[in-house]
Scaffold this motif. Sequence first.
Motif, PDB file in Angstrom:
ATOM      1  N   PHE A  28       7.050  12.882   4.940  1.00 16.03           N
ATOM      2  CA  PHE A  28       6.686  11.504   5.254  1.00 16.03           C
ATOM      3  C   PHE A  28       7.425  10.549   4.325  1.00 16.03           C
ATOM      4  N   SER A  29       7.722   9.357   4.846  1.00 12.15           N
ATOM      5  CA  SER A  29       8.298   8.321   3.997  1.00 12.15           C
ATOM      6  C   SER A  29       7.211   7.804   3.052  1.00 12.15           C
ATOM      7  N   GLN A  30       7.614   7.032   2.056  1.00  8.09           N
ATOM      8  CA  GLN A  30       6.639   6.504   1.101  1.00  8.09           C
ATOM      9  C   GLN A  30       5.616   5.612   1.798  1.00  8.09           C
ATOM     10  N   GLN A  31       6.084   4.786   2.730  1.00 10.01           N
ATOM     11  CA  GLN A  31       5.157   3.917   3.460  1.00 10.01           C
ATOM     12  C   GLN A  31       4.181   4.738   4.299  1.00 10.01           C
ATOM     13  N   GLU A  32       4.696   5.780   4.936  1.00  6.94           N
ATOM     14  CA  GLU A  32       3.823   6.650   5.724  1.00  6.94           C
ATOM     15  C   GLU A  32       2.795   7.330   4.829  1.00  6.94           C
ATOM     16  N   ARG A  33       3.229   7.774   3.666  1.00  9.81           N
ATOM     17  CA  ARG A  33       2.308   8.447   2.742  1.00  9.81           C
ATOM     18  C   ARG A  33       1.185   7.500   2.312  1.00  9.81           C
ATOM     19  N   GLU A  34       1.539   6.263   2.049  1.00  9.07           N
ATOM     20  CA  GLU A  34       0.520   5.299   1.625  1.00  9.07           C
ATOM     21  C   GLU A  34      -0.496   5.046   2.735  1.00  9.07           C
ATOM     22  N   ARG A  35       0.007   4.923   3.967  1.00  3.53           N
ATOM     23  CA  ARG A  35      -0.905   4.696   5.095  1.00  3.53           C
ATOM     24  C   ARG A  35      -1.788   5.914   5.338  1.00  3.53           C
ATOM     25  N   ILE A  36      -1.188   7.094   5.268  1.00  5.62           N
ATOM     26  CA  ILE A  36      -1.958   8.317   5.511  1.00  5.62           C
ATOM     27  C   ILE A  36      -2.985   8.536   4.405  1.00  5.62           C
ATOM     28  N   GLU A  37      -2.589   8.273   3.169  1.00  7.43           N
ATOM     29  CA  GLU A  37      -3.532   8.436   2.054  1.00  7.43           C
ATOM     30  C   GLU A  37      -4.738   7.516   2.232  1.00  7.43           C
ATOM     31  N   ALA A  38      -4.481   6.285   2.661  1.00  3.23           N
ATOM     32  CA  ALA A  38      -5.592   5.358   2.907  1.00  3.23           C
ATOM     33  C   ALA A  38      -6.502   5.893   4.011  1.00  3.23           C
ATOM     34  N   ARG A  39      -5.907   6.474   5.053  1.00  6.39           N
ATOM     35  CA  ARG A  39      -6.716   7.055   6.130  1.00  6.39           C
ATOM     36  C   ARG A  39      -7.522   8.240   5.623  1.00  6.39           C
ATOM     37  N   LEU A  40      -6.881   9.090   4.831  1.00  6.26           N
ATOM     38  CA  LEU A  40      -7.581  10.258   4.290  1.00  6.26           C
ATOM     39  C   LEU A  40      -8.794   9.840   3.465  1.00  6.26           C
ATOM     40  N   ILE A  41      -8.595   8.875   2.586  1.00  9.00           N
ATOM     41  CA  ILE A  41      -9.703   8.421   1.743  1.00  9.00           C
ATOM     42  C   ILE A  41     -10.805   7.808   2.594  1.00  9.00           C
ATOM     43  N   ASP A  60     -11.549  19.134   9.083  1.00  2.57           N
ATOM     44  CA  ASP A  60     -12.100  17.931   9.714  1.00  2.57           C
ATOM     45  C   ASP A  60     -11.412  16.675   9.192  1.00  2.57           C
ATOM     46  N   VAL A  61     -11.195  16.636   7.879  1.00  6.71           N
ATOM     47  CA  VAL A  61     -10.543  15.471   7.274  1.00  6.71           C
ATOM     48  C   VAL A  61      -9.135  15.304   7.838  1.00  6.71           C
ATOM     49  N   ALA A  62      -8.379  16.399   7.859  1.00  6.02           N
ATOM     50  CA  ALA A  62      -7.002  16.340   8.343  1.00  6.02           C
ATOM     51  C   ALA A  62      -6.953  15.920   9.813  1.00  6.02           C
ATOM     52  N   ARG A  63      -7.817  16.513  10.617  1.00  5.40           N
ATOM     53  CA  ARG A  63      -7.812  16.195  12.049  1.00  5.40           C
ATOM     54  C   ARG A  63      -8.125  14.720  12.288  1.00  5.40           C
ATOM     55  N   GLU A  64      -9.144  14.204  11.603  1.00  6.03           N
ATOM     56  CA  GLU A  64      -9.526  12.809  11.828  1.00  6.03           C
ATOM     57  C   GLU A  64      -8.512  11.827  11.248  1.00  6.03           C
ATOM     58  N   ALA A  65      -7.743  12.286  10.262  1.00  2.07           N
ATOM     59  CA  ALA A  65      -6.695  11.429   9.697  1.00  2.07           C
ATOM     60  C   ALA A  65      -5.395  11.534  10.487  1.00  2.07           C
ATOM     61  N   GLY A  66      -5.346  12.468  11.443  1.00  2.78           N
ATOM     62  CA  GLY A  66      -4.178  12.594  12.305  1.00  2.78           C
ATOM     63  C   GLY A  66      -3.026  13.371  11.710  1.00  2.78           C
TER      64      GLY A  66
END
Length: 216
Positions: free
Chosen positions: A5-18, A37-43
């Motif tokens: 993932f790009s840095q921007q993607e990582r930041e967005r995904i991390e926010a979703r994970l949290i 469950d966490v991974a699935r719901e975070a996409g």
Amino acid sequence: MPKAFSQQERERIEARLIGVGKRLINKAGIRFLVVDDVAREAGISKGSFYSFHPSREEFILAVFESWEKEHRGALIREVTEGQGSFRERLERFFIGAFRILEKEPGLATLGVKDIQMIMERLPPERIEAHKAADDRALAEAFGGRAGMERFPPTLLSALQGLAPALFAIALHREDFPPESYQATVKLLSEALAARIAADVEGFAATAAPAGKGETS
């Protein structure tokens, strides 16, 4: 192999994970939190999850730290910008710190065994990083490095253990007799605030010229 993932993607995904972690912990507590469950719901895939967080326990700690950060700003502003004397602001700070656990359902369900389980499975360096962040937050509440210079060395040493001590008391709130926990929190907050304010003011009086030792 996990997707890169790009840095921007990582930041967005991390926010979703949290965000997902908070919701699931609030719903069922940490004991029923499942990485799948966490991974699935975070996409993302389960493999990708572990490129963000090396373990389930580290992820849980990251969620807790996010909650802590949300409330920390208000607590710090209470000391640095709030109304009243230094002692009064400190008292409100400590009462607020005790009540963080009460404000989030996921935190409110925590037990001592839950914390022990998490800490036992985390690497020492991650635990030390968490403690260091707590120390920095406490220093910020008291005015940063410049503000901490007003504190006598013995008090600074004691303050380093204050955050975990308050957290431990809050974790045991269910062990208090009915109706006594809030009264105990108020008493402890008053006592801590009075002692810290007195020590800081006394130290300032000995270090500053006469008439300039008053703490704001």
